[in-house]
Design an enzyme around this catalytic site. Sequence first.
Site, mmCIF file in Angstrom:
data_model
loop_
_atom_site.group_PDB
_atom_site.id
_atom_site.type_symbol
_atom_site.label_atom_id
_atom_site.label_comp_id
_atom_site.label_asym_id
_atom_site.label_seq_id
_atom_site.Cartn_x
_atom_site.Cartn_y
_atom_site.Cartn_z
ATOM 1 N N GLU A 153 1.043 -1.121 0.061
ATOM 2 C CA GLU A 153 -0.016 0.424 -0.343
ATOM 3 C C GLU A 153 0.680 1.325 0.270
ATOM 4 O O GLU A 153 1.971 1.540 0.686
ATOM 5 C CB GLU A 153 -0.329 -0.034 1.602
ATOM 6 N N GLU A 209 -10.952 3.988 9.368
ATOM 7 C CA GLU A 209 -11.073 3.281 8.026
ATOM 8 C C GLU A 209 -11.535 1.951 7.703
ATOM 9 O O GLU A 209 -10.822 1.538 6.683
ATOM 10 C CB GLU A 209 -9.626 3.851 7.245
ATOM 11 N N ARG A 266 -1.947 3.479 17.196
ATOM 12 C CA ARG A 266 -2.205 4.383 16.147
ATOM 13 C C ARG A 266 -3.326 5.247 16.720
ATOM 14 O O ARG A 266 -4.346 4.627 17.199
ATOM 15 C CB ARG A 266 -2.292 4.296 15.156
ATOM 16 N N ASP A 303 -3.776 13.806 8.325
ATOM 17 C CA ASP A 303 -3.538 12.928 7.471
ATOM 18 C C ASP A 303 -1.863 12.917 6.466
ATOM 19 O O ASP A 303 -2.084 13.540 5.132
ATOM 20 C CB ASP A 303 -4.260 11.970 6.253
ATOM 21 N N GLU A 327 3.233 10.344 0.785
ATOM 22 C CA GLU A 327 1.715 9.844 0.440
ATOM 23 C C GLU A 327 0.947 10.896 -0.636
ATOM 24 O O GLU A 327 0.599 10.602 -1.832
ATOM 25 C CB GLU A 327 0.967 9.100 1.380
#
Length: 843
Positions: free
Chosen positions: A172, A302, A335, A380, A408
């Site tokens: 990912e 998520e 997290r 994020d 990302e």
Amino acid sequence: MRICFLLASVGVAVAETGIDAWLRYAPLTGSSVVHSALPNNVVVLNSSQGSPVYTAGQELHNGIKSIFDKSTRVCYSKETKSALVVGTVAEYEKVYGALQNVPELAPDGFWLDTTGFNIQIVGQDERGALYGAFEYLSMLAQGNFTKVAYATNPAGNIRWVNQWDNMDGSIERGYGGASIFFANGTVVSDLTRAAQYARLLASVRINAVVINNVNANSTTLSAENIQGVSRIADVMRPYGVQVGLSLDFASPTEGVQNPVVHNLTTYDPLDESVVQWWTNITDNIYSIIPDFAGYLVKADSEGQAGPLVYNRTLAQGANLFAKTLEPYGGTLMYRAFVYNLLNESNWTEDRAKAAVDFFQPLDGQFMDNTVIQIKYGPIDFQVREPTSPLFASLRETNAAIELEVAQEYLGQQCHLVYLPPLWKTVLDFDLQVDNESSVVRNIISGQRFNRPLGGSAAVVNTMLTNNVRLGSNLAMSNLYAYGRLAWDATQEPEPVLQDWIRLTFGLHPRILSTITQMSMESWPAYLNYSGNLGIQTLTDILYTHFGPNPASQELNGYGQWTRADSLSVGMDRTCSNGTCYSGQYPPKVYEMYESIETTPDDLILWFHHVNWTHVLHSGKTVIQHFYDSHYSGAATAQTFVTQLASLSGLIDSERYNEMMYRQLYQAGHSIVWRDSVNDYYYNMTLIPDDHGRVGHHPWRIEAEAMALDGYRISGVALNETASNKSAIVTVSNSTTGIATHIIDFPSGRYDIGVNYFDLYGGVSNFSAYVNNRKLGSWQGNAEFTLGHELTYFLDGNSNTRHHFFDVDVKEGDELKIVGVPDQMEAAPVDYVVFLPVGSGIVD
């Protein structure tokens, strides 16, 4: 009894693929004096193969041979002649007697002394000794022969990296490379790359790696895969790198194929059967991997399962795992990335508040072997965010900062973005808890609130490529710098960068100055052409997280809103009129952000909703700042091409060509970013650019304005991501397209750019001609050569540019573009731009 061996040495590789990264240990010229001064013996105070001290001896021997072409004898007992001695404090003092004038060493700390009869590299433990060996070799490889005597200790005991590798071998946010750990649902048989990776990590003092994706798969816990994880631990152990695993909270209900557990119907963290299930799994792991680092858990975020499903608290969920790890000294990283989907029509809803809302009420309820892993900002991995207020909210709970090397939202390693200057805006931020100095780096180290654990974790997308591990040579600076800052966050980004440059590319002063300038300019440039003033990175958040798509921020529940309309823009996060996110900070910081007068311009749209014509402290309006910054950032990206070109011949051709390929890509894609964002907000506000640039491109030939044969005009996924809102595609996937145009620019020499779309699902071929003189050909093959999240659509993710430099053109010449489609990719073209060489005219 003297035990010495003359070892066979690893020769210097001929090909410069980048695989050795900063551990090239390239030969130094003119080092004969140093060669003769170096000891002939390396005394290694542990002869057990596989121990980090044994590894340190191997590294010293091979490194000195590679740098100086000097063979040393490796000894495993005291040597009476001058020697380079490496070992732990305990072993050194057994052999040589008490160390003199050495400060106290913490776990993993080391002492390096090159001033005496023997060179001393002494660690508090074996890992520290290995770190000292790498430190000494780093000095030598950079041509630094200074006499030194100093001790260094880590700021935090957590210095981890998180891989996002999936069991099927994909990654990912991996952007074009396969996992070095997994394939087809199991651990790969060849772990050569895993061992190489451990060596790299150890050289920058990373002490653990979580090898699988936080969006975890329960099959990781099968008996077969735990045995595979044990093999990974075996190849990493010689480098002092421990292995950890991400967990799927719902694993007890998912039929894990492991004989020590059986399938359950619940994963309630307070259910005794669930507690026993995880206890059995953990006991089994430690029976096979005694130095297992611990677990990383992403829960209730998520779509991931978590304790909230059973109305249990996050602390109860975390403590389930922490208790199983506690007998073994294992660590639980939990997290803080927990948020719910939100309703944008509610002015007070704010995803940025989620971490504090979820975790602050639980402060003090987590076990002491639990560390809350907090993203540097509250959203994020954005291009700029304020420091997460959660760092100030957890006084009785261990905390670590989560950074991201994988880029990302930050160009995905196709754009040069050196990240430490961004990270330092958070690490150096003073949250002023109780009106006392509360700098984030001192909070995560455990110093500020007197916590036993703390430090850093970074998301890293190491992949199975044939050359560099992150897909880009220049992106490796971020991995190197992450390790350095995790050890000591007081270091400044530029000196760290320059160490990396010397180790990676050599000591030539032009290489050092050029790559330093490019890298230090890169984050401000990307910030400028992507999303500035705190509006976040305006990427396509619903799809690729790569190209521009400001519209994707709105009208969804993900909470990365900009609240932009024709009159105004920005999130109101004040307590007086908005979400009251500002109220999550300690009083002095709250007061700064609550007031529009004291909020810095670079975060104005994060905290305040203002008119587009609002005048900033700089004297510009918000909209004009957008226009100017996007032009400035893209212009800087163009200079990276010319700066890198000045290094031709100074860097080996393989790495130089790889870097130039990406810098040319960034130069073209930065223009796509600039125009997409500027056009989007111009069309929204109808406020013109003071300098007349936005929407005005006199040196372009729009593809749809050309004479078309086999091509047709097509719309695009977002109007602003194509010049003049449209493109051309071939009429079928078997028809060659030809687009021609009579050039009406003055005769002269031009740099020509062809903007086209490179989609996933086909490799089109393109050729460009002037008066039937072929300028060159290229392919739409980024899915194989570049490495970023790809798209099936004509949009800002796929729009890119091919360049032809210094072309002689006469007015009246015919321009011709020929496109041959392939499968789903219909040879799409956006426009052609002609820029007079040396004129200073920019697209």
